[in-house]
Design an enzyme around this catalytic site. Sequence first.
Site, PDB file in Angstrom:
ATOM      1  N   GLU A  64      -0.956  -3.417   2.390  1.00  0.00           N
ATOM      2  CA  GLU A  64      -1.064  -2.871   3.745  1.00  0.00           C
ATOM      3  C   GLU A  64       0.074  -3.345   4.654  1.00  0.00           C
ATOM      4  OE1 GLU A  64      -5.801  -2.050   4.180  1.00  0.00           O
ATOM      5  OE2 GLU A  64      -5.121  -4.057   4.711  1.00  0.00           O
TER       6      GLU A  64
ATOM      7  N   ASP B 218     -13.071  -1.119  -0.802  1.00  0.00           N
ATOM      8  CA  ASP B 218     -12.929  -1.891   0.438  1.00  0.00           C
ATOM      9  C   ASP B 218     -14.264  -2.085   1.142  1.00  0.00           C
ATOM     10  OD1 ASP B 218     -11.889  -3.228   2.600  1.00  0.00           O
ATOM     11  OD2 ASP B 218     -10.969  -1.496   3.533  1.00  0.00           O
TER      12      ASP B 218
ATOM     13  N   GLU C  45     -18.110  -4.010   8.652  1.00  0.00           N
ATOM     14  CA  GLU C  45     -17.057  -3.052   8.976  1.00  0.00           C
ATOM     15  C   GLU C  45     -17.447  -1.621   8.637  1.00  0.00           C
ATOM     16  OE1 GLU C  45     -12.440  -2.072   7.606  1.00  0.00           O
ATOM     17  OE2 GLU C  45     -13.383  -3.959   7.008  1.00  0.00           O
TER      18      GLU C  45
END
Length: 722
Positions: free
Chosen positions: A313, A387, A415
């Site tokens: 990332e 993820d 998240e």
Amino acid sequence: MIGKKSIYSLLLLFVFLSTQTTAWAEDGYRLWQRYDLLQDKGTLKQYRQALGEVVVQGSSPTLTVVKEELQMALGGLLGQPVQVTDQARKKDVLVAGTPATSPLIKSLGLDEQLKSVGKEGFLLVSRKSGGKRYTAIAANSEVGVLYGTFHLLRMLQTKQDISQLQVSNSPKIQHRILNHWDNLDRTVERGYAGFSLWDWHKLPEYIDQRYLDYARANASIGINGTVLTNVNANSLVLTPEYLVKVKALADAFRPYGIKVYLTARFSSPIEIGKLKTADPLNDEVKAWWQKKVNEIYTYIPDFGGFLVKANSEGQPGPQNYKRTHADGANMLADALAPKGGIVMWRAFVYDNNVPEDRAKQAYTEFKPLDGTFRSNVMVQVKNGAIDFQPREPFHPLFGAMPKTPLMMEFQITQEYLGQGTNLAYLAPMFKETLAGDTYANGKGSSVAKVIDGSLHNYSQTGIAGVSNIGTDRNWTSHPFGQANWYAFGRLAWDHALSSEDIADEWIKMTFSHDPTFVSKVKQMMMGSREAVVNYMTPLGLHHIMGWNHHYGPGPWIKDKPRADWTSVYYHRATEKGIGFDRTKTGSNALAQYAPQVQAQWENPATCPEEFLLWFHHLPWDYKTKSGRELWNELCYRYSGGVDSVRAMQKTWNGLQGQVDQERFKQVQMLLSMQEKDAKLWRDACLLYFQTFSKRPIPQELEKPANTLDYYMSLDPKFVPGI
């Protein structure tokens, strides 16, 4: 004139009375450490007798914490002032210590038993000696005594029988660590409970009481490490200006058995060292890191080491210089090894330039490196390969690297599970992953056995949880978010504990012992994560959340800078069907698992339905185990998720008056938000997928309240934690 003893007695009385006051306490700040007077008279009588006198011999910061905790907790739970002494004078004695610090513990002859509990473990035993009855908290180390103290207090808080104690307890995993994704400006990436706990501006001079209460809470569940900074690291934290601040936190946490770790930005030699390169094989770079590590240890003699996110990332890493992950990790490990530090090297890597299923990339990069890492390196692997989704199959790396210690990375902060507004008890999710059978050494080779080292004889073992803690008064925003912090710590210590037992403990310590209340709330908690899966990503769908902030539905997301940052990449819906084919006819990600796992998951008929669309692209009329066609099954799963939230609302509303009004109202309002979110998810996803299936929503199910265009137009602003 009032004497010193009278003043001390008055102070003890004040401490006792303050623990009985609930006006300030029901905001959730005390977490599961609510030491209020036990209401059961029979239990209270037993405890008062067995714990008649409290003796802690020896003097150290950790033993001082033990004394203070026992004094405060017992004073509150037993309803009488408690004074800790260093001599046993009464008939019934609670004694805490090690054979080295406490002659009284030494005299009880526990040396042989203590050999089995290791450095951090403890014994809780009932003994008779010299005409006295002892309840002993014994350990080989002072931090072991602290853990034993908290275990005994947990038993008291949950009203367990302590008359004939024979408890021998030690952690199954060495490094039990919270990862804080906290930035130096006090924002928290994927943080939904306020700002960062660490007030860098006031450090090192000002030690907030919250730091000590944070340490107490972590020690009470066996967490022994904290990574203070975000994995998307900032080199500034490695400068003297910040190291003196890190030292202040390390000094505050040390008595509680908590080591401090930092994230290391791989390009730090360039950014703060003024070098022209960060190549891990460059001698100047090696020397720079060695000097930096030595500097850190002058501030923090027990510094734990580095957590590193590299070449993922956009983060810099060894691949920038055509080096491997092992080259980068080993360079740092060599610098840390003489001081006893470790490197936790994250395996969350993916490259948009690689035309390969993102689920395969970590395995592809790390599997060939097995056996090439230094002994003080652990590769930190997320529970699943994508993820932190509401549900993922266990990561294929578990069981695939027998020569390299693998460390679990769970996400406590939600998240992808509704963030700080949704009730989702995560212990069942953690347990689901830990129970996954890798077949690495035949049947029964669970993920838990991989990470505790028993399967491959790892020299280092570890487990990390991405924290859900912030400056909100109750720490975690949602009151039930506390249960996930608690559950992570308990499972990090002992992964054999059941989700039900952990929930039972937490409810009793946090809310009430009332059997009806405990039963109903536990039922809510145990079904909550499955409810979230159903109204967000049923049957193996994944990563279809809103763009970037990941709050709310976004199955239509496409045309972003990276293909694997879009929803359409993952669900692959067409008029013919839906799902990601990861079998031999697709990306063949299944080939990364053991043959026994492949054999089960490659056939839709034997693949667990919770992973069906994770591994298979199936037609809309595929018959599911319920007998319904796939489209109808999706409709029922989405609707069932909404119904589950409504059931939780009904249950909680029926408990009014059985819990304090402040927390009752808070949870009630959040459940109302969750019901709204669940309907939004159901309606938006079904309308979107209906554009491909061309099939009606079953007549008996509730229909969407708005049009697809309306749902696609929603774009929440300023969602926290981005």
